[in-house]
Design a protein around this motif. Structure first.
Motif, PDB file in Angstrom:
ATOM      1  N   GLN A   1       0.843  -1.191   0.000  1.00 33.96           N
ATOM      2  CA  GLN A   1       0.000   0.000   0.000  1.00 33.96           C
ATOM      3  C   GLN A   1       0.881   1.244   0.000  1.00 33.96           C
ATOM      4  OE1 GLN A   1      -3.277  -0.127  -0.283  1.00 33.96           O
ATOM      5  NE2 GLN A   1      -3.305  -2.384  -0.200  1.00 33.96           N
ATOM      6  N   GLY A   2       0.895   1.981  -1.132  1.00 36.01           N
ATOM      7  CA  GLY A   2       1.612   3.247  -1.243  1.00 36.01           C
ATOM      8  C   GLY A   2       3.100   3.116  -1.026  1.00 36.01           C
ATOM      9  N   ALA A   3       3.680   1.985  -1.436  1.00 38.32           N
ATOM     10  CA  ALA A   3       5.118   1.796  -1.256  1.00 38.32           C
ATOM     11  C   ALA A   3       5.884   2.538  -2.344  1.00 38.32           C
ATOM     12  CB  ALA A   3       5.441   0.307  -1.294  1.00 38.32           C
ATOM     13  N   ASP A   4       7.133   2.936  -1.988  1.00 40.46           N
ATOM     14  CA  ASP A   4       7.987   3.597  -2.976  1.00 40.46           C
ATOM     15  C   ASP A   4       8.320   2.596  -4.073  1.00 40.46           C
ATOM     16  OD1 ASP A   4       9.776   5.945  -3.729  1.00 40.46           O
ATOM     17  OD2 ASP A   4      11.179   4.267  -3.676  1.00 40.46           O
ATOM     18  N   ILE A   5       8.229   3.037  -5.312  1.00 37.58           N
ATOM     19  CA  ILE A   5       8.407   2.117  -6.427  1.00 37.58           C
ATOM     20  C   ILE A   5       9.819   1.563  -6.484  1.00 37.58           C
ATOM     21  CG2 ILE A   5       8.996   3.904  -8.115  1.00 37.58           C
ATOM     22  CD1 ILE A   5       7.323   2.275 -10.132  1.00 37.58           C
ATOM     23  N   ARG A   6      10.827   2.338  -6.066  1.00 36.77           N
ATOM     24  CA  ARG A   6      12.198   1.839  -6.074  1.00 36.77           C
ATOM     25  C   ARG A   6      12.376   0.734  -5.026  1.00 36.77           C
ATOM     26  NH1 ARG A   6      16.215   4.678  -8.649  1.00 36.77           N
ATOM     27  NH2 ARG A   6      15.515   6.489  -9.828  1.00 36.77           N
ATOM     28  N   ALA A   7      11.734   0.921  -3.844  1.00 39.01           N
ATOM     29  CA  ALA A   7      11.791  -0.133  -2.834  1.00 39.01           C
ATOM     30  C   ALA A   7      11.038  -1.362  -3.307  1.00 39.01           C
ATOM     31  CB  ALA A   7      11.228   0.389  -1.510  1.00 39.01           C
ATOM     32  N   PHE A   8       9.949  -1.166  -4.010  1.00 39.88           N
ATOM     33  CA  PHE A   8       9.187  -2.284  -4.549  1.00 39.88           C
ATOM     34  C   PHE A   8      10.029  -3.081  -5.541  1.00 39.88           C
ATOM     35  CE2 PHE A   8       6.201  -3.836  -7.840  1.00 39.88           C
ATOM     36  CZ  PHE A   8       5.528  -4.777  -7.067  1.00 39.88           C
ATOM     37  N   ILE A   9      10.762  -2.361  -6.412  1.00 39.82           N
ATOM     38  CA  ILE A   9      11.639  -3.035  -7.374  1.00 39.82           C
ATOM     39  C   ILE A   9      12.735  -3.800  -6.643  1.00 39.82           C
ATOM     40  CG2 ILE A   9      13.264  -2.642  -9.268  1.00 39.82           C
ATOM     41  CD1 ILE A   9      11.579  -0.215 -10.069  1.00 39.82           C
ATOM     42  N   GLN A  10      13.279  -3.202  -5.586  1.00 40.12           N
ATOM     43  CA  GLN A  10      14.351  -3.847  -4.827  1.00 40.12           C
ATOM     44  C   GLN A  10      13.866  -5.140  -4.167  1.00 40.12           C
ATOM     45  OE1 GLN A  10      15.977  -1.248  -1.891  1.00 40.12           O
ATOM     46  NE2 GLN A  10      17.652  -2.632  -1.323  1.00 40.12           N
ATOM     47  N   ASP A  11      12.647  -5.152  -3.615  1.00 43.77           N
ATOM     48  CA  ASP A  11      12.121  -6.346  -2.969  1.00 43.77           C
ATOM     49  C   ASP A  11      11.840  -7.446  -3.990  1.00 43.77           C
ATOM     50  OD1 ASP A  11      12.308  -5.075  -0.560  1.00 43.77           O
ATOM     51  OD2 ASP A  11      10.206  -4.393  -0.549  1.00 43.77           O
ATOM     52  N   VAL A  12      11.299  -7.065  -5.192  1.00 39.39           N
ATOM     53  CA  VAL A  12      11.036  -8.055  -6.230  1.00 39.39           C
ATOM     54  C   VAL A  12      12.336  -8.663  -6.735  1.00 39.39           C
ATOM     55  CG1 VAL A  12      10.080  -8.408  -8.539  1.00 39.39           C
ATOM     56  CG2 VAL A  12       8.853  -7.000  -6.892  1.00 39.39           C
ATOM     57  N   ALA A  13      13.386  -7.863  -6.829  1.00 41.53           N
ATOM     58  CA  ALA A  13      14.682  -8.378  -7.258  1.00 41.53           C
ATOM     59  C   ALA A  13      15.190  -9.428  -6.277  1.00 41.53           C
ATOM     60  CB  ALA A  13      15.670  -7.235  -7.408  1.00 41.53           C
ATOM     61  N   ARG A  14      15.005  -9.182  -4.967  1.00 46.72           N
ATOM     62  CA  ARG A  14      15.474 -10.133  -3.962  1.00 46.72           C
ATOM     63  C   ARG A  14      14.640 -11.410  -4.001  1.00 46.72           C
ATOM     64  NH1 ARG A  14      14.378  -7.362   0.061  1.00 46.72           N
ATOM     65  NH2 ARG A  14      16.288  -6.157   0.080  1.00 46.72           N
ATOM     66  N   SER A  15      13.328 -11.285  -4.235  1.00 51.06           N
ATOM     67  CA  SER A  15      12.452 -12.448  -4.196  1.00 51.06           C
ATOM     68  C   SER A  15      12.596 -13.313  -5.444  1.00 51.06           C
ATOM     69  CB  SER A  15      10.994 -12.011  -4.032  1.00 51.06           C
ATOM     70  OG  SER A  15      10.833 -11.277  -2.835  1.00 51.06           O
ATOM     71  N   THR A  16      12.790 -12.678  -6.632  1.00 53.72           N
ATOM     72  CA  THR A  16      12.864 -13.437  -7.892  1.00 53.72           C
ATOM     73  C   THR A  16      14.286 -13.795  -8.286  1.00 53.72           C
ATOM     74  OG1 THR A  16      12.915 -11.379  -9.166  1.00 53.72           O
ATOM     75  CG2 THR A  16      10.761 -12.379  -8.743  1.00 53.72           C
ATOM     76  N   GLY A  17      15.264 -13.201  -7.632  1.00 54.26           N
ATOM     77  CA  GLY A  17      16.649 -13.468  -7.992  1.00 54.26           C
ATOM     78  C   GLY A  17      17.066 -12.836  -9.310  1.00 54.26           C
ATOM     79  N   ARG A  18      16.383 -11.806  -9.766  1.00 56.02           N
ATOM     80  CA  ARG A  18      16.704 -11.119 -11.019  1.00 56.02           C
ATOM     81  C   ARG A  18      17.373  -9.785 -10.729  1.00 56.02           C
ATOM     82  NH1 ARG A  18      13.543 -13.637 -15.149  1.00 56.02           N
ATOM     83  NH2 ARG A  18      11.892 -14.952 -14.252  1.00 56.02           N
ATOM     84  N   THR A  19      18.119  -9.300 -11.730  1.00 55.68           N
ATOM     85  CA  THR A  19      18.837  -8.030 -11.611  1.00 55.68           C
ATOM     86  C   THR A  19      18.121  -6.977 -12.429  1.00 55.68           C
ATOM     87  OG1 THR A  19      20.928  -9.191 -11.328  1.00 55.68           O
ATOM     88  CG2 THR A  19      21.033  -6.867 -11.940  1.00 55.68           C
ATOM     89  N   PHE A  20      17.842  -5.823 -11.829  1.00 59.19           N
ATOM     90  CA  PHE A  20      17.139  -4.729 -12.496  1.00 59.19           C
ATOM     91  C   PHE A  20      18.025  -3.490 -12.515  1.00 59.19           C
ATOM     92  CE2 PHE A  20      13.285  -6.974 -12.905  1.00 59.19           C
ATOM     93  CZ  PHE A  20      13.085  -7.709 -11.754  1.00 59.19           C
ATOM     94  N   ILE A  21      18.062  -2.846 -13.669  1.00 61.69           N
ATOM     95  CA  ILE A  21      18.750  -1.553 -13.827  1.00 61.69           C
ATOM     96  C   ILE A  21      17.663  -0.502 -13.949  1.00 61.69           C
ATOM     97  CG2 ILE A  21      20.340  -0.207 -15.224  1.00 61.69           C
ATOM     98  CD1 ILE A  21      21.538  -2.842 -16.204  1.00 61.69           C
ATOM     99  N   VAL A  22      17.617   0.414 -12.992  1.00 62.33           N
ATOM    100  CA  VAL A  22      16.527   1.376 -12.895  1.00 62.33           C
ATOM    101  C   VAL A  22      16.961   2.693 -13.524  1.00 62.33           C
ATOM    102  CG1 VAL A  22      14.912   2.528 -11.353  1.00 62.33           C
ATOM    103  CG2 VAL A  22      15.775   0.253 -10.768  1.00 62.33           C
TER     104      VAL A  22
END
Length: 694
Positions: free
Chosen positions: A37-58
């Motif tokens: 709920q209303g999370a910062d999108i950069r933090a959201f990307i960081q958590d998804v990267a940790r959960s899926t094991g993928r690397t994201f360049i923002v």
């Protein structure tokens, strides 16, 4: 990209890979529900990267907050798809890189990049159209494409290129499949009374949309003049509404008047009249037959009896379908015929009444000549005690004649009132005036007699370089003549004796100068057939010293040749070289060594002539070509006047401004076309009034 943005991107990538030191939230574990709920999108990307094991360049432009909720546990694959959908909802796209990482960036430039990942990936697709026009399809699809997508029409291949998300592409694909269907029909309507071209023009104007141009309606109308029919193409319901209109117009034309007046735009009514009369089988009237050229009459011989008593043009001959007459007050034809014949004649007139092309004929006549003459002669006279000549030598054609001079000397012994004395003295004076080179002589006593001699030596060298450039412009297949020269009187007969009570002299004037007669014929391939006659004449002098008849130099060429448009061809030429040696002398004495030269007259003449005639035809196809030619020649003559006196205004400009009250001809702007990517430099226009240089 600024340095701070680059550093931010690198730090974001490092943080995305490394992740925070704190433990992952419960929703990020596999098999857990998702509730953000209303999370910062950069933090959201960081958590998804940790959960899926993928690397994201923002991308540094990625910012905002997200809200995601799920009521059931998500696997890693499901979590990644939800992640992609969440980013799309926030105007972001995910693009794979060569290193295996994923780049997250705003969707505004997605159409210029590679395809994205996921079931809702951003990609590009080409739709090949079969019936629908590419430009019209692009205008129909464009409102359905998202703000980040693009639509491009390819008219050459009749296809449309669409860049958008895959689900929207599927919707557009289905839409094109429904609208790219040819539901139009064809219908041919044959007219009985009206002209197909006239009805087609009316329909194109009536069917044009409001504010549009004729021919842009829902139904296309094409006239077929060979069968006097109209081909309609469009929706069957539209065709059903148009057909009653065509039938009504055709029915109304049935009751129209059969007399029609046609005003010609370019053709000559007097020349066109016999052609139309022969087409409809009408007897060609005497006036039109005499006025029309042979080419217009087709070379058919006319009946002598019919020419003697022709039928009037206004009265139809029994059995004929039409009567055609010419109105002398205007360039117009009056046609009285049925509707079918009217249409046929109107089509013939339309094809013949066209603006005819013109041809500029430029000729160059070059003549180089060199003549050398050398003369040497000795003449003797022996006389008795009473002065009566007992022997003489006389070469009157090449040297100063001795006999007239001797007669003039002997005339001094006659009485002053004797008319023969004056005539002999005048004859001797004229002989000396007509002499060339050196003339000398002497005389004395020889026993009881007298002797005298004359020596005449002359050398004459003549050279000429003649360059003439006549030019003229005429219509295609029309003969034209240009003559630049003088009319020289040539004596054809005279009677001037003293005993004649009615002396007279008859003369005939002959054109001397440059004369060019040409008839060009433009061929279908762009070449020009020239029927050419070129004449160059001049006065060479008198025939002999004792005669006043003129000698005329004449160069005449008459030929037919084919020349391509704008090319230079040699029409003819002459290379002439001649040597002449003439010896007049006393037989026996003239051949003696040393002293033989005292008893002969020698003349050596060498002449050489080199003549060439060049022709250059140029087709003047349009008014722009004629204007450009006039501007070029006007500028040339104006510049010649400026070269004579740069400080004085050219008289051409003064005459044009004060008398004609108009502007000088100006060449039209060139129209330059080039393929895409090719650069063409337009030629500079000539300066209208160049300032004289210091």
């Amino acid at each position: 990209m600024k340095r701070s943005n680059m550093i931010g991107a690198v730090l974001a990538a490092v943080l995305a890979v490394q992740g925070p030191l704190a433990a992952a939230p419960a929703w990020a574990q596999t098999g857990q529900t998702l509730n953000v709920q209303g999370a910062d999108i950069r933090a959201f990307i960081q958590d998804v990267a940790r959960s899926t094991g993928r690397t994201f360049i923002v991308d540094p432009g990625v910012a905002g907050t997200v809200t995601v909720s799920s009521d059931r546990p998500l696997s890693r694959a499901q979590l990644f798809e939800v992640f992609l959908s969440t980013l799309r909802a926030n105007g972001l796209v995910v693009t794979p890189t060569a290193s295996g990482a994923y780049r997250i960036s705003p969707a505004q430039g997605a159409a210029q990049g590679p395809a994205t990942v996921g079931n809702e990936r951003f990609s590009t697709e080409v739709f090949q159209l079969r019936h629908l026009d590419a430009a019209a399809a692009a205008e129909t699809i464009r409102p359905l494409v998202g703000a980040q997508g693009q639509v491009l029409a390819n008219p050459g291949a009749n296809s449309v290129v669409v860049a958008d998300f895959s689900d929207n592409l599927a919707r557009i694909r289905a839409l094109i499949g429904r609208i790219d269907v040819d539901r139009t029909g064809f219908e041919v309507v044959t007219l009985q009374n009206s002209s197909a071209r006239e009805i087609a023009t009316v329909l194109q104007t009536v069917l044009a949309p409001p504010g549009g141009q004729p021919g842009q309606g829902m139904v296309s109308v094409t006239p077929v003049e060979s069968s006097n029919s109209i081909v309609l193409r469009g929706d069957p319901s539209s065709l059903a509404r148009i057909r009653p209109l065509i039938e009504d117009l055709d029915r109304r034309a049935e009751s129209a008047d059969d007399v029609r007046v046609v005003f010609l735009q370019h053709a000559n009514a007097e020349a066109l009249l016999p052609v139309l009369q022969q087409i409809v089988g009408q007897q060609v009237t005497a006036a039109s037959a005499n006025a029309a050229p042979a080419s217009a009459r087709g070379g058919a011989p006319a009946d002598a009896a019919a020419s003697a008593s022709p039928a009037p043009a206004s009265a139809p001959v029994p059995g004929q379908r039409a009567t055609i007459a010419r109105f002398p007050g205007a360039n117009a034809l009056v046609i009285s015929a049925s509707a079918d014949t009217q249409r046929m004649l109107a089509e013939v007139i339309r094809q013949l009444d066209q603006r005819r092309q013109q041809v500029l004929i430029e000729a160059i006549v070059v003549e180089l000549s060199d003549t050398a003459v050398r003369e040497l002669g000795v003449q003797w006279l022996l006389a008795g005690e009473d002065g009566v000549p007992t022997g003489l030598t006389n070469y009157s054609d090449r040297a100063t004649p001795l006999a007239p001079i001797a007669g003039g000397l002997g005339a001094g012994q006659l009485d002053e009132d004797n008319p023969l004395r004056e005539q002999l003295q005048s004859l001797a004076l004229n002989s000396l005036l007509g002499a060339n080179g050196f003339v000398g002589g002497g005389g004395g006593s020889l026993g009881n007699g007298l002797f005298g001699f004359i020596i005449n030596a002359a050398k004459n060298d003549e050279g000429s370089n003649l360059l003439q450039t006549p030019s003229l412009m005429t219509l295609d297949n029309e003969e034209a003549t240009i003559l630049v020269g003088q009319e020289v009187p040539i004596t054809t007969g005279e009677t001037l004796l003293d005993g004649n009570s009615n002396p007279f002299r008859t003369t005939q004037r002959q054109d001397i100068g440059v004369k060019l007669i040409v008839r060009p014929q433009i061929n279908a391939g762009g070449s020009i057939t020239l029927f050419l006659r070129q004449e160059v004449s001049s006065i060479n002098g008198v025939l002999t010293n004792s005669a006043s008849d003129l000698v005329l130099n004449k160069r005449e060429l008459e030929t037919t040749l084919v020349v391509d448009d704008g090319d230079i061809a040699v029409a003819g030429g002459l290379l002439d070289q001649n040597d002449r040696l003439s010896v007049d002398g006393v037989p026996g004495l003239a051949s003696l060594p040393v002293v033989g030269g005292l008893f002969r007259s020698t003349s050596r003449q060498r002449g050489r002539t080199n003549l060439m005639v060049f022709i250059r035809p140029t087709i003047i196809r349009s008014p722009a070509d004629a204007q450009a030619l006039a501007a070029d020649r006007w500028g040339y003559m104006r510049q010649q006047q400026l070269n004579n006196d740069p400080a004085v205004e050219p008289s051409l400009d003064e005459m044009l401004r004060d008398y004609m009250r108009t502007q000088p001809p100006v060449a039209p702007d060139p129209v330059i076309t080039a393929p895409v990517g090719e650069v063409i430099a337009a030629p500079l226009a000539p300066v209208a009034d160049p300032a004289p240089r210091e």
